[in-house]
Design a protein around this motif. Structure first.
Motif, mmCIF file in Angstrom:
data_model
loop_
_atom_site.group_PDB
_atom_site.id
_atom_site.type_symbol
_atom_site.label_atom_id
_atom_site.label_comp_id
_atom_site.label_asym_id
_atom_site.label_seq_id
_atom_site.Cartn_x
_atom_site.Cartn_y
_atom_site.Cartn_z
ATOM 1 N N ASN A 126 -16.182 13.533 12.512
ATOM 2 C CA ASN A 126 -15.387 12.561 13.257
ATOM 3 C C ASN A 126 -14.272 13.207 14.066
ATOM 4 N N SER A 127 -13.980 12.572 15.204
ATOM 5 C CA SER A 127 -12.718 12.768 15.903
ATOM 6 C C SER A 127 -11.856 11.556 15.591
ATOM 7 N N THR A 128 -10.599 11.775 15.253
ATOM 8 C CA THR A 128 -9.750 10.663 14.827
ATOM 9 C C THR A 128 -8.687 10.344 15.867
ATOM 10 N N LYS A 129 -8.355 9.087 15.939
ATOM 11 C CA LYS A 129 -7.327 8.625 16.865
ATOM 12 C C LYS A 129 -5.962 9.205 16.504
ATOM 13 N N ASP A 130 -5.721 9.335 15.205
ATOM 14 C CA ASP A 130 -4.451 9.886 14.754
ATOM 15 C C ASP A 130 -4.259 11.321 15.253
ATOM 16 N N GLU A 131 -5.298 12.120 15.141
ATOM 17 C CA GLU A 131 -5.218 13.515 15.598
ATOM 18 C C GLU A 131 -5.068 13.595 17.112
ATOM 19 N N LEU A 132 -5.816 12.786 17.823
ATOM 20 C CA LEU A 132 -5.764 12.822 19.287
ATOM 21 C C LEU A 132 -4.444 12.282 19.833
ATOM 22 N N SER A 133 -3.760 11.468 19.049
ATOM 23 C CA SER A 133 -2.479 10.910 19.498
ATOM 24 C C SER A 133 -1.426 11.996 19.682
ATOM 25 N N GLN A 134 -1.629 13.140 19.048
ATOM 26 C CA GLN A 134 -0.679 14.236 19.190
ATOM 27 C C GLN A 134 -0.763 14.896 20.565
ATOM 28 N N ASN A 135 -1.885 14.692 21.241
ATOM 29 C CA ASN A 135 -2.056 15.217 22.605
ATOM 30 C C ASN A 135 -1.625 14.137 23.593
ATOM 31 N N LYS A 136 -0.423 14.262 24.109
ATOM 32 C CA LYS A 136 0.120 13.240 25.014
ATOM 33 C C LYS A 136 -0.614 13.190 26.346
ATOM 34 N N GLU A 137 -1.438 14.216 26.627
ATOM 35 C CA GLU A 137 -2.201 14.239 27.877
ATOM 36 C C GLU A 137 -3.608 13.664 27.714
ATOM 37 N N PHE A 138 -3.965 13.274 26.500
ATOM 38 C CA PHE A 138 -5.291 12.672 26.291
ATOM 39 C C PHE A 138 -5.390 11.391 27.119
ATOM 40 N N LYS A 139 -6.523 11.198 27.781
ATOM 41 C CA LYS A 139 -6.662 10.101 28.729
ATOM 42 C C LYS A 139 -6.349 8.759 28.076
ATOM 43 N N SER A 140 -5.333 8.082 28.580
ATOM 44 C CA SER A 140 -4.820 6.873 27.933
ATOM 45 C C SER A 140 -5.825 5.734 27.918
ATOM 46 N N SER A 141 -6.582 5.576 28.999
ATOM 47 C CA SER A 141 -7.544 4.472 29.062
ATOM 48 C C SER A 141 -8.639 4.633 28.014
ATOM 49 N N VAL A 142 -9.060 5.864 27.771
ATOM 50 C CA VAL A 142 -10.078 6.135 26.753
ATOM 51 C C VAL A 142 -9.468 5.985 25.364
ATOM 52 N N PHE A 143 -8.254 6.481 25.194
ATOM 53 C CA PHE A 143 -7.578 6.390 23.897
ATOM 54 C C PHE A 143 -7.413 4.937 23.470
#
Length: 303
Positions: free
Chosen positions: A175-192
């Protein structure tokens, strides 16, 4: 005045077949088109091969953990590490395919820019249609610039069937988790914003690769006429040379000379053979379209 011939480039005396400038230029273009078509197939093969290696890694690791019951922290870290490496390799190859496909298609379509743009629209269609494509593209950017793709994993098992037909199914969930990806402020917001708390990567990747398979089929259909015609042009000159040289066309080249003498030093030369293009045909046959990949799975059941 420039003159044009086709002949074997060997030291012994050999037959020279005269051609005109237009055919020489056509052969040059045909060779460029076939080389670009081959490059397209090679990059798709790299992508599919990396996908296969990930799938095989999952099955291999699952079987090993099932048999040896390796569940220590270090065991799970090692498993996550090797899966991250496989996913990173796959995402690198998808980006390579995307970045280089436009120029190859333009060459196959004789330099017309509109066809390069048309191909990029194929990717847009997949992006707009599939969340998994959008997510994996955002994840690829995350892996390239920020962090890893596999954040958690589990090895669930359960019994299925009844009585003597019961079998235990063992699975590996990554899995990729939302919690982990939230630490990357550049992660595409619409996808997040549209992703769940965790995305099961095996399914997402299969859908993602299915999208690339759809695009690749459309590209093959787009360039097929020019590519087939280009091969036919080269086959034609090989056939004509065999007719005047007792069936032997090994090592022939088309070339230009300043004097009307086929033994003069060439000023421009192109090799005329198709062995390397046969590789393209084999890759085309090997890597068939597989848009329903997300619905396939491998089972070790004997029932």
């Amino acid at each position: 005045m420039t003159h044009f011939f086709v002949k074997q480039m060997i030291l012994a005396p050999t037959v020279a077949l005269r051609i005109d400038e237009s055919e020489f230029e056509k052969l040059k273009l045909s060779r460029e088109i076939l080389l670009s078509a081959k490059a397209i197939e090679e990059k798709y093969d790299l992508l599919i091969s990396n996908f296969l290696e990930l799938e095989k890694e999952i099955l291999s690791q699952l079987a090993e953990h099932m048999i040896f019951s390796q569940f220590s922290y270090q065991d799970m870290y090692n498993l996550r590490s090797v899966l991250n490496r496989r996913v990173a390799n796959l995402l690198t190859s998808t980006r390579l395919y995307y970045d280089q496909i436009e120029k190859h298609v333009r060459t196959c379509m004789k330099g017309e820019n509109k066809f390069g743009k048309e191909v990029k629209a194929y990717f847009c269609d997949e992006y707009d249609t599939n969340f998994e494509y959008r997510f994996m593209e955002a994840l690829r950017n995350h892996v390239q610039h920020y962090g890893l793709a596999v954040h958690s994993l589990s090895l669930p098992s359960k019994w299925v069937g009844e009585n003597e037909s019961k079998q235990m199914i063992n699975q590996l969930k990554i899995n990729s988790t939302k919690d982990e990806l939230s630490q990357n402020k550049e992660f595409k917001s619409s996808v997040f914003s549209e992703m769940p708390e965790k995305v099961e990567l095996t399914k997402a990747i299969r859908i993602y690769i299915g999208c690339f398979s759809n695009v690749h089929k459309r590209i093959r259909d787009l360039i097929n006429f020019n590519v087939s015609l280009s091969r036919a042009d080269i086959e034609d000159v090989i056939h004509r040379y065999k007719e005047v040289n007792a069936g032997d066309a090994i090592g022939i080249s088309a070339y230009s000379v300043e004097e009307d003498d086929p033994s003069s030093m060439p000023i421009d030369k192109i090799s005329i053979l198709l062995d390397w293009d046969n590789v393209r045909l084999n890759l085309n046959e090997k890597n068939q379209s597989s848009k329903n990949m997300s619905k396939w799975y491998v089972s070790g059941s004997y029932l």
